[in-house]
Design a protein around this motif. Sequence first.
Motif, PDB file in Angstrom:
ATOM      1  N   HIS A 195       0.847  -1.195   0.000  1.00 11.70           N
ATOM      2  CA  HIS A 195       0.000   0.000   0.000  1.00 11.70           C
ATOM      3  C   HIS A 195       0.884   1.247   0.000  1.00 11.70           C
ATOM      4  N   HIS A 254       2.020   4.887  -2.163  1.00 14.75           N
ATOM      5  CA  HIS A 254       1.521   5.867  -3.137  1.00 14.75           C
ATOM      6  C   HIS A 254       2.716   6.615  -3.712  1.00 14.75           C
ATOM      7  N   GLU A 270      -5.328   1.252  -5.482  1.00 10.95           N
ATOM      8  CA  GLU A 270      -6.315   1.162  -4.432  1.00 10.95           C
ATOM      9  C   GLU A 270      -7.626   1.721  -4.966  1.00 10.95           C
TER      10      GLU A 270
HETATM   11 ZN    ZN Z   1      -3.980   4.480   0.179  1.00  6.10          ZN
END
Ligand code: ZN
Length: 390
Positions: A78, A80, A169
């Motif tokens: 996870h 970014h 996501e």
């Molecule tokens: Zn996220």
Amino acid sequence: MTTRRVLAVAALVGAAAIATIAQAPQGPQSQGALQQRPGADRTPEFPVPNIREYKPHSTLVVPQHPVPRAKFPVIDIHSHQPAPISEQQFETLVKSMDPLNLQLLVNASGVSGDRLVQSIAALKASKYKDRMVQFATINWGQTITPGFGERAAKQLEADAKAGALGVGEIMKNFGLRVKKSDGSRLKLDDPELDPIWQTAARLNIPIFIHTADPQEFFQPINLANERWLELALYPDRRYPSSQFPTWEELNGERDRLFKRNPKTTFITAHMGWHANDLARLGKMFDEMPNLYTEVGAILYDLGRQPRAAHDFFIKYQDRILFGKDSYQPDEFPYYWRVFETNDEYFDYYRDYHAFWKLYGLGLPDPVLRKLYYQNALKLFPALPRAGFPQ
Ligand SMILES: [Zn+2]
């Protein structure tokens, strides 16, 4: 009062407290701190500090084991990051990953179509090609019109062919804000979207999905709200029932989506926002063999219940993946310390998430390995294997 009466009253208060605990595991038992006690009518002689000012230094003396580097190489599913990422950005990134033992990032800022092709090309051309992979996404566009699901499924097929290993996501706007062309809210379990989930199942592409937000964001903003400070700081995290579905409505839609598509693998981000109620997440795992989760941005909930969280991580050791969400290199060591040590009462890094301290779970090595990389390698067989013990 005579001593005997005091004792009788104390016994009554004690009995009431026990009865309250039995009825409601959360909340009321802590009200003892709010009841009138001797001296409660006193007024402080000094100005009362606000909640951001009062940060007393702990006088507790216990062993300290900070963990700057994870014990095993880690996959952060996870993250970014820019998509595409430039070689210069990638180099800076890898330099910050190495000391933490972060071996591989999954860029969950998913992209689609040409941008996905460009993003994957940039990764493959890099000398760091084993350090990051790229997810696809679903572009919701302005509104959802009939046939959207079929079109999105076709795009997913192309994105998978281009090399996307997962979808995500999928952000919380799905459920909270995405609308259909008739103006109604697109529900998570809307049958229009079934072709997407079925295509993901056929291609064996996991869906990484963030639904709703912490339950307190949907509650009245008052001094009984655990996230009062965060809600005061961030207007866009307030979900009044006049404008948004309730938290339970969204969870219901989410669970029906997962159950209706048992062949699709879903990873519910942020432990589904149930890290404060692990029994509920455990029930979901028991009922849905296609469900996995990830631990991003809920460390404060794990670290305040080290014994229950330890047992949960043992029981569901095959279902939990490591993910961090916002990429802040100096925050990862807090995760390592909570997962790896038995340290007690140490600081967390963000005051608006939690005003309490953390405790270590002391997870055994085989469970740490699964959490840090083995479960991710199993779920995404095409991930680069370089850097992981065979
Ligand atoms: Zn996220």
